[in-house]
Design an enzyme around this catalytic site. Structure first.
Site, mmCIF file in Angstrom:
data_model
loop_
_atom_site.group_PDB
_atom_site.id
_atom_site.type_symbol
_atom_site.label_atom_id
_atom_site.label_comp_id
_atom_site.label_asym_id
_atom_site.label_seq_id
_atom_site.Cartn_x
_atom_site.Cartn_y
_atom_site.Cartn_z
ATOM 1 N N LYS A 88 0.807 -1.215 0.000
ATOM 2 C CA LYS A 88 0.000 0.000 0.000
ATOM 3 C C LYS A 88 0.845 1.273 0.000
ATOM 4 C CE LYS A 88 -4.432 -1.714 1.528
ATOM 5 N NZ LYS A 88 -5.657 -1.400 2.290
ATOM 6 N N ASN A 109 -5.741 1.915 -2.116
ATOM 7 C CA ASN A 109 -6.088 0.506 -2.318
ATOM 8 C C ASN A 109 -6.559 0.237 -3.741
ATOM 9 O OD1 ASN A 109 -8.663 1.604 -2.344
ATOM 10 N ND2 ASN A 109 -9.559 0.028 -1.036
ATOM 11 N N ASP A 125 -11.847 2.687 0.707
ATOM 12 C CA ASP A 125 -12.264 2.108 1.987
ATOM 13 C C ASP A 125 -13.249 2.991 2.741
ATOM 14 O OD1 ASP A 125 -10.862 -0.272 1.804
ATOM 15 O OD2 ASP A 125 -9.075 0.523 2.783
ATOM 16 N N ILE A 243 -15.536 -3.224 11.238
ATOM 17 C CA ILE A 243 -15.064 -3.493 9.878
ATOM 18 C C ILE A 243 -14.513 -4.909 9.743
ATOM 19 C CG2 ILE A 243 -14.574 -1.053 9.531
ATOM 20 C CD1 ILE A 243 -11.580 -1.798 9.511
#
Length: 302
Positions: A88, A109, A125, A243
């Site tokens: 990332k 991402n 995200d 999450i």
């Protein structure tokens, strides 16, 4: 996000069958390891559903080979790729253009290979998380949010909430990381972000409408399997989200249900962040519905 408008639908891809030809639009997920990723399952389901001549493949790339791999994929005609651990940071550095979502979240991402040969970087995200709550009828703007954690996912979620004018409080086991997150996002955020002490975060429950866990606490096989917070002071109308999606019902969500609170699990965030990337590469905003949820659930159950 910029839509990709040249996706071809000239060839119908039947569910369960994948045909790759010279016209096929390609995307994938880069990681090491990457065999565990469920992204190919989701994206290829949507490609089949919408009759798009495309394919989404796992791309195992060793640490140190990321830059070469990305430029090779771009040269080979890929539309773009998702990026996961451990690449990332490298994805952030390789981009020619950073979408505001990437700048605000400090992470990437999703890479989009533009027609002019440049690389656009996005973070889906945070917006995927908000979309997952909205799909369940949750109005994220109705009150302050208490966020547990200060890692990359926490920053992405906090940035999307702040950009919608929602006040955010952050509690993290390492206070310095929470302070760093608050400082990074407060510079240009339209809503306030504050830091509260981890040891006493349950005391602040009455001041918030939404509680979100972005840590690994509660993840199956992780150190948080025994995470059992006391939600006694939570308002009766509080929404609790996690999450983590393995298990679906984490210890936090289990405690919230026992308290009579409404909960939203982590599967929706994964599905909706994937939806946003799919739209970038293939020009279609796919529906997150009962069919893809059932497909995902069946895969988790294996």
């Amino acid at each position: 996000m910029s839509d990709v408008t040249d996706a071809s639908s000239s060839a119908r891809v039947e569910p369960g069958r994948l045909t790759i030809r010279g016209t096929t639009g390609l995307a994938g997920v880069i990681g090491w390891p990457v065999a565990h990723s469920r992204s190919p399952l989701l994206h290829n389901f949507w490609l089949a559903r919408y009759g798009i001549d495309g394919a989404y493949v796992p791309l195992p790339v060793r640490p140190g080979a990321f830059e070469v791999a990305v430029h090779g994929l771009r040269a080979a005609g890929f539309r773009g790729a998702n990026v996961t651990i451990p690449h990332k940071e490298a994805a952030f550095a390789i981009a020619d253009r950073l979408h505001r979502s990437a700048v605000r979240s400090g992470s990437v991402n999703t890479l989009v290979f533009a027609q002019d040969g440049t690389i656009e970087a996005h973070s889906t995200d945070g917006d995927g998380f908000v979309a997952s709550l909205e799909a369940k009828g949750v109005d994220v703007t109705r009150g302050p949010v208490l966020l547990l954690g200060a890692g990359g996912a926490a920053r992405a979620v906090a940035a999307s909430l702040l950009d919608r004018g929602v006040a955010v409080s952050v509690a993290n086991r390492t206070t310095a990381r929470a302070v760093a997150l608050a400082e990074a996002l407060s510079a240009e955020g339209p809503a306030p972000i504050s830091v509260i002490d981890w040891a006493g975060w349950t005391d602040h429950l009455p001041d918030h409408a939404l509680l979100v866990n972005t840590t690994s606490l509660g993840m199956h096989g992780g150190p948080g399997d025994v995470f059992t917070p006391d939600l006694t002071r939570a308002p009766d109308d509080m929404v609790v989200s996690d999450i983590v999606y393995v298990p679906r019902m984490t210890p936090l969500l289990t405690a919230a249900v026992a308290r009579g609170l409404r909960v939203v699990d982590g599967t929706g965030m994964l599905l909706h962040q994937a939806r946003l990337g799919f739209k970038c590469w293939f020009g279609v905003d796919p529906e997150v519905d009962a069919d893809i949820q059932a497909l995902f659930d069946a895969d988790l159950a294996r």
